[in-house]
Design a protein around this motif. Structure first.
Motif, PDB file in Angstrom:
ATOM      1  N   ALA A   1      -1.411  -2.907   0.300  1.00 45.49           N
ATOM      2  CA  ALA A   1      -2.381  -2.977  -0.790  1.00 45.49           C
ATOM      3  C   ALA A   1      -3.238  -1.723  -0.834  1.00 45.49           C
ATOM      4  O   ALA A   1      -3.657  -1.277  -1.905  1.00 45.49           O
ATOM      5  CB  ALA A   1      -3.258  -4.215  -0.626  1.00 45.49           C
ATOM      6  N   THR A   2      -3.494  -1.138   0.347  1.00 41.53           N
ATOM      7  CA  THR A   2      -4.263   0.106   0.390  1.00 41.53           C
ATOM      8  C   THR A   2      -3.513   1.224  -0.309  1.00 41.53           C
ATOM      9  O   THR A   2      -4.106   2.043  -1.021  1.00 41.53           O
ATOM     10  CB  THR A   2      -4.542   0.507   1.853  1.00 41.53           C
ATOM     11  N   ILE A   3      -2.200   1.269  -0.095  1.00 43.65           N
ATOM     12  CA  ILE A   3      -1.385   2.251  -0.805  1.00 43.65           C
ATOM     13  C   ILE A   3      -1.528   2.042  -2.310  1.00 43.65           C
ATOM     14  O   ILE A   3      -1.723   2.985  -3.076  1.00 43.65           O
ATOM     15  CB  ILE A   3       0.091   2.152  -0.377  1.00 43.65           C
ATOM     16  N   GLY A   4      -1.455   0.759  -2.717  1.00 37.56           N
ATOM     17  CA  GLY A   4      -1.624   0.471  -4.131  1.00 37.56           C
ATOM     18  C   GLY A   4      -2.997   0.846  -4.640  1.00 37.56           C
ATOM     19  O   GLY A   4      -3.143   1.378  -5.743  1.00 37.56           O
ATOM     20  N   ALA A   5      -4.023   0.590  -3.812  1.00 33.32           N
ATOM     21  CA  ALA A   5      -5.388   0.911  -4.232  1.00 33.32           C
ATOM     22  C   ALA A   5      -5.582   2.419  -4.368  1.00 33.32           C
ATOM     23  O   ALA A   5      -6.250   2.887  -5.297  1.00 33.32           O
ATOM     24  CB  ALA A   5      -6.392   0.347  -3.227  1.00 33.32           C
TER      25      ALA A   5
ATOM     26  N   ALA B   1       0.320  -6.739  -6.665  1.00 35.84           N
ATOM     27  CA  ALA B   1       1.655  -7.134  -6.194  1.00 35.84           C
ATOM     28  C   ALA B   1       1.813  -6.846  -4.707  1.00 35.84           C
ATOM     29  O   ALA B   1       2.447  -7.623  -3.979  1.00 35.84           O
ATOM     30  CB  ALA B   1       2.730  -6.403  -6.992  1.00 35.84           C
ATOM     31  N   ALA B   2       1.242  -5.756  -4.231  1.00 33.20           N
ATOM     32  CA  ALA B   2       1.343  -5.416  -2.810  1.00 33.20           C
ATOM     33  C   ALA B   2       0.644  -6.449  -1.944  1.00 33.20           C
ATOM     34  O   ALA B   2       1.128  -6.804  -0.863  1.00 33.20           O
ATOM     35  CB  ALA B   2       0.753  -4.028  -2.559  1.00 33.20           C
ATOM     36  N   GLY B   3      -0.498  -6.938  -2.384  1.00 29.13           N
ATOM     37  CA  GLY B   3      -1.203  -7.956  -1.621  1.00 29.13           C
ATOM     38  C   GLY B   3      -0.380  -9.222  -1.469  1.00 29.13           C
ATOM     39  O   GLY B   3      -0.386  -9.859  -0.406  1.00 29.13           O
TER      40      GLY B   3
ATOM     41  N   ASN C   1       6.490  -1.558  -1.208  1.00 36.06           N
ATOM     42  CA  ASN C   1       5.720  -0.797  -0.213  1.00 36.06           C
ATOM     43  C   ASN C   1       5.381  -1.579   1.056  1.00 36.06           C
ATOM     44  O   ASN C   1       5.698  -1.129   2.162  1.00 36.06           O
ATOM     45  CB  ASN C   1       4.451  -0.240  -0.851  1.00 36.06           C
ATOM     46  N   PRO C   2       4.733  -2.745   0.976  1.00 36.55           N
ATOM     47  CA  PRO C   2       4.422  -3.459   2.218  1.00 36.55           C
ATOM     48  C   PRO C   2       5.658  -4.008   2.916  1.00 36.55           C
ATOM     49  O   PRO C   2       5.664  -4.168   4.137  1.00 36.55           O
ATOM     50  CB  PRO C   2       3.487  -4.578   1.758  1.00 36.55           C
TER      51      PRO C   2
END
Length: 520
Positions: free
Chosen positions: A150-154, A323-325, A381-382
């Motif tokens: 989620a950090t990557i997404g953020a 979506a990553a979360g 990603n995750p």
């Protein structure tokens, strides 16, 4: 649906594990933010330095090369000397080089500082997943990796907005200066809150492998970026690309013969590890590599400001973030190969939906594709993070994370260079043809077309005169072509990810059981 119950011995969770997660998130956010921030600032950097398209490619690729060239070594050093120590060293190098980026007075000095910034980033990136793997076990590990994804997404989400606001309000130099106080605070925080971990079996560092790998990767990107200008059949291009292939093959031979290599080829005996490496490469070489060219289109082609450009990327980045979360938890009930297949498939679909751009000033032609691609990025990603360390024993997580992140950065470096080679060649060919049709003599048309493809980076704006019209039309045509190429790369990664990633390859129970046929 039940999870696989393989329970190898795992480290006890660190009582400060949530502080470890916080430190990793701050560092990851900072180093990834510098990718998306810089993308939005590139047209301003181009204008200030009168930079060519190749200069802009190097600003991005120098960072990616720094990350990729030292990623494997950073993972090995971390296993040997301590992951927290290497993580903190990376923070220091990244902070100092960020300051030097802000002081840069030419494209060359900026690219050199960016390379050192990537070097520091490689130490942070290579150790991030290993620190999390050492601190978390069981389902908590999935939560931690989901937060990391989620950090990557953020970072992707807010990067364009922050970059646009800073570029317009203070100047592009400040997108680097802001890293300095954050980096100093992160170093202090890591020193006091994050526990040390290492691999007790690690013994040596493979320096010959480092040198050969770094030289081979550099020559590969150099040849791809300069191929159009030098000529693909020229002696210089043939020597650069030929030497790159020779060095990379030599690197593989070296690694196969060393007792403690930085690239342990035995890991690739597990199809799942090969599969996740391919997925990481494909995601970076397709969607992430396209950000540079989409940014040039939105700013130079459509005439939006840096901040307005950041707003136009929000549909992709916000969807990716949410979506990553969810994906960090989904990996316990849905097979990773399914998430890879659907995720990269959505990325490919998104790129296809963006294909077909016309000179129309409506940016909404990109909207459907951005939403689909954002959802795909968030799913993949995750899951990449989970699989990369899930198929190896915990003691080798540093090397596994380093290899996986190397594939990510090699994907960005070669993707930008490769797509750029196609893009520049197609711009030049199309513009030359249009100018000749407009009545410009052949030699002059070729020279002007070359200037359009290199000096202006395909900036299409303006409707006045045949040169401006040729620039716009050739830019749009070339952009459509590389969108198609990027989509093919994403679809290929989706297929290979689904075929190669298998539940039985997981080392310590982080993969869900295979889903029932109805779920597939």
């Amino acid at each position: 649906m039940s999870s696989a119950e393989t329970r190898d011995v795992e480290p006890e969770p660190n009582p400060n594990r949530w502080w470890t997660l916080a430190a990793v998130i701050v560092a990851t956010f900072m180093l990834l933010l510098d990718i998306t921030i810089v993308n939005v600032a590139l047209p301003k950097i181009q204008a200030d330095f009168k930079a060519t398209l190749a200069d802009l490619q190097w600003v991005i690729d120098a960072y990616a090369l720094g990350l990729a060239a030292f990623q494997l070594t950073a993972g090995s050093i971390a296993d040997l000397r301590g992951r927290r120590l290497v993580f903190m060293t990376g923070l220091a190098v990244f902070t100092v080089s960020s300051f030097l980026c802000g002081l840069a007075g030419s494209p060359t000095s900026l690219s050199v500082a960016r390379a050192f910034q990537g070097l520091g980033g490689s130490m942070m990136f290579a150790t991030s997943l290993a620190l999390l793997a050492a601190a978390f076990v069981g389902r908590e590990r999935g939560v931690a990796f989901g937060a990391w994804g989620a950090t990557i997404g953020a970072s992707v989400a807010v990067g364009p907005l922050i970059g646009g606001a800073i570029t317009e309000g203070l100047g592009w130099q400040w997108i680097f200066f802001v890293n300095v106080p954050i980096g100093i605070a992160a170093i202090v925080f890591t020193r006091t809150k994050v526990a040390e971990s290492k691999n007790p079996q690690a013994r040596t560092i493979d320096w010959p492998g480092v040198v050969v790998w770094s030289a081979g990767l550099f020559l590969l990107v150099l040849g791809l970026i300069r191929g159009n200008e030098q000529g693909w059949g020229s002696a210089k291009t043939v020597i650069e690309l030929g030497a790159a292939v020779l060095l990379i093959v030599t690197f593989l031979i070296i690694e196969a013969r060393r007792r403690e290599p930085i690239l342990d080829l035995t890991l690739f005996r597990k199809p799942a590890f090969t599969g996740v490496s391919i997925v990481a490469f494909a995601l970076s070489a397709s969607m992430f590599s396209m950000f540079l060219y989409l940014t040039l289109y939105i700013q130079n082609g459509l005439g939006f400001s840096p901040f307005q450009t950041g707003l136009r990327f929000l549909p992709l980045t916000v969807v990716s973030f949410f979506a990553a979360g969810a994906a960090g938890r989904l990996v316990h009930v849905v097979s990773a190969r399914i998430l890879f297949g659907y995720g990269l498939g959505l990325v490919g679909l998104g790129l296809l939906l963006m294909h077909g751009i016309t000179p129309s000033p409506e940016w909404t032609t990109l909207l459907g594709g951005m939403i689909a691609a954002g959802l795909g990025i968030g799913l993949v990603n995750p899951t990449i993070a989970q699989v990369a360390v899930g198929v190896v024993e915990p003691a080798r997580s540093g090397m596994a994370a380093g290899i996986n992140n190397t594939f990510r950065q090699v994907g960005i470096a070669t993707g930008i260079a490769g797509l750029g080679a196609i893009f520049q060649g197609r711009v030049e060919l199309k513009a030359s043809g249009l100018l000749k049709v407009a009545g410009m003599p052949g030699p002059k048309a070729n020279a002007v077309a070359h200037a359009i493809a290199t000096q202006r980076g395909g900036s299409g704006g303006g409707a006045g005169g045949p040169v401006a019209r040729a620039a716009q039309a050739s830019f749009i045509s070339a952009l459509n072509e590389i969108l198609m190429v990027a989509a093919i790369v994403a679809f290929a990664g989706a297929v290979l990810g689904m075929v190669l990633v298998r539940s039985r390859d997981f080392a310590h129970g982080t993969e869900a059981a295979e889903p029932a046929p109805a779920a597939a």
